[in-house]
Design a protein around this motif. Sequence first.
Motif, PDB file in Angstrom:
ATOM      1  N   UNK A 148      11.724  26.073  26.725  1.00  0.00           N
ATOM      2  CA  UNK A 148      11.852  24.836  27.498  1.00  0.00           C
ATOM      3  C   UNK A 148      10.624  24.580  28.359  1.00  0.00           C
ATOM      4  N   UNK A 149      10.065  25.629  28.940  1.00  0.00           N
ATOM      5  CA  UNK A 149       9.007  25.464  29.933  1.00  0.00           C
ATOM      6  C   UNK A 149       7.613  25.726  29.365  1.00  0.00           C
ATOM      7  N   UNK A 150       7.492  26.587  28.389  1.00  0.00           N
ATOM      8  CA  UNK A 150       6.218  26.969  27.775  1.00  0.00           C
ATOM      9  C   UNK A 150       5.177  27.366  28.821  1.00  0.00           C
ATOM     10  N   UNK A 151       5.480  28.375  29.641  1.00  0.00           N
ATOM     11  CA  UNK A 151       4.547  28.777  30.701  1.00  0.00           C
ATOM     12  C   UNK A 151       3.206  29.246  30.127  1.00  0.00           C
ATOM     13  N   UNK A 152       2.114  28.953  30.827  1.00  0.00           N
ATOM     14  CA  UNK A 152       0.788  29.264  30.281  1.00  0.00           C
ATOM     15  C   UNK A 152       0.491  30.749  30.119  1.00  0.00           C
ATOM     16  N   UNK A 153       1.118  31.623  30.890  1.00  0.00           N
ATOM     17  CA  UNK A 153       0.817  33.049  30.785  1.00  0.00           C
ATOM     18  C   UNK A 153       1.814  33.798  29.896  1.00  0.00           C
ATOM     19  N   UNK A 154       2.867  33.132  29.446  1.00  0.00           N
ATOM     20  CA  UNK A 154       3.797  33.745  28.493  1.00  0.00           C
ATOM     21  C   UNK A 154       3.203  33.578  27.105  1.00  0.00           C
ATOM     22  N   UNK A 155       3.303  34.650  26.282  1.00  0.00           N
ATOM     23  CA  UNK A 155       2.676  34.585  24.971  1.00  0.00           C
ATOM     24  C   UNK A 155       3.619  34.861  23.805  1.00  0.00           C
ATOM     25  N   UNK A 156       4.592  35.739  23.973  1.00  0.00           N
ATOM     26  CA  UNK A 156       5.352  36.195  22.815  1.00  0.00           C
ATOM     27  C   UNK A 156       6.832  35.847  22.848  1.00  0.00           C
ATOM     28  N   UNK A 157       7.423  35.722  23.982  1.00  0.00           N
ATOM     29  CA  UNK A 157       8.877  35.657  24.089  1.00  0.00           C
ATOM     30  C   UNK A 157       9.406  34.237  23.938  1.00  0.00           C
ATOM     31  N   UNK A 158       9.134  33.661  22.772  1.00  0.00           N
ATOM     32  CA  UNK A 158       9.562  32.319  22.410  1.00  0.00           C
ATOM     33  C   UNK A 158      10.329  32.401  21.096  1.00  0.00           C
ATOM     34  N   UNK A 159      11.009  31.302  20.723  1.00  0.00           N
ATOM     35  CA  UNK A 159      11.553  31.212  19.369  1.00  0.00           C
ATOM     36  C   UNK A 159      10.358  31.131  18.423  1.00  0.00           C
ATOM     37  N   UNK A 160      10.576  31.412  17.151  1.00  0.00           N
ATOM     38  CA  UNK A 160       9.477  31.396  16.175  1.00  0.00           C
ATOM     39  C   UNK A 160       8.801  30.022  16.125  1.00  0.00           C
ATOM     40  N   UNK A 161       9.591  28.954  16.163  1.00  0.00           N
ATOM     41  CA  UNK A 161       9.053  27.589  16.095  1.00  0.00           C
ATOM     42  C   UNK A 161       8.125  27.298  17.290  1.00  0.00           C
ATOM     43  N   UNK A 162       8.579  27.608  18.468  1.00  0.00           N
ATOM     44  CA  UNK A 162       7.791  27.326  19.674  1.00  0.00           C
ATOM     45  C   UNK A 162       6.605  28.280  19.769  1.00  0.00           C
ATOM     46  N   UNK A 163       6.768  29.525  19.348  1.00  0.00           N
ATOM     47  CA  UNK A 163       5.666  30.478  19.389  1.00  0.00           C
ATOM     48  C   UNK A 163       4.480  29.944  18.595  1.00  0.00           C
ATOM     49  N   UNK A 164       4.746  29.376  17.405  1.00  0.00           N
ATOM     50  CA  UNK A 164       3.675  28.838  16.579  1.00  0.00           C
ATOM     51  C   UNK A 164       3.006  27.645  17.278  1.00  0.00           C
TER      52      UNK A 164
END
Length: 172
Positions: A148-164
């Motif tokens: 939901x937020x897509x924080x700039x320092x987060x890199x891996x802990x997303x769903x596969x779709x959002x991670x890409x």
Amino acid sequence: MTQYHDFATHAADQKEIAYYTQSFILHPKQLQGLQLPVSLAWQRIPFLSHNATSVTEKPGVYAFVIQHEAQGLPPHGYIAYIGQTGAKRKDRTLRDRFKDYFGERKRPKRPRIYELLNKWEECLVFHFAPIDPGVANLLDIEAKLNDAIMPPYSQQDFSAEIRMKKQIWDAS
């Protein structure tokens, strides 16, 4: 009267501004689409070592927020990182994780986190929400918050779709 410009000072000012420039993604559909399986009771505390005892000894999710409590400013904050503790090791608490970051501030084990902790140290606030891991999946909540937020320092802990999508954004 001729006005002279100090180009050395100007260049230094530009460099300092560039250092503190941060990109944030604000995607209304992602924010509005957030659905969590539990309500979160967020608490916050300035990220200072002497505040560790004010952080609960329970598992949950947390966020580092860049905010400055300067008089005259409206309420504001920029969510820079979201994490969780207690999903893999049930004995890990939010207080433990809070304390861990003071070690990470000293050694660059994770370069982006090292940058976050040092670049923004004077205005970092630790937000946390205790969650019983028996009631809700902490990894799932962490991923939903990151999506939901897509924080700039987060890199891996997303769903596969959002991670890409995030990797494409970070590379640009």
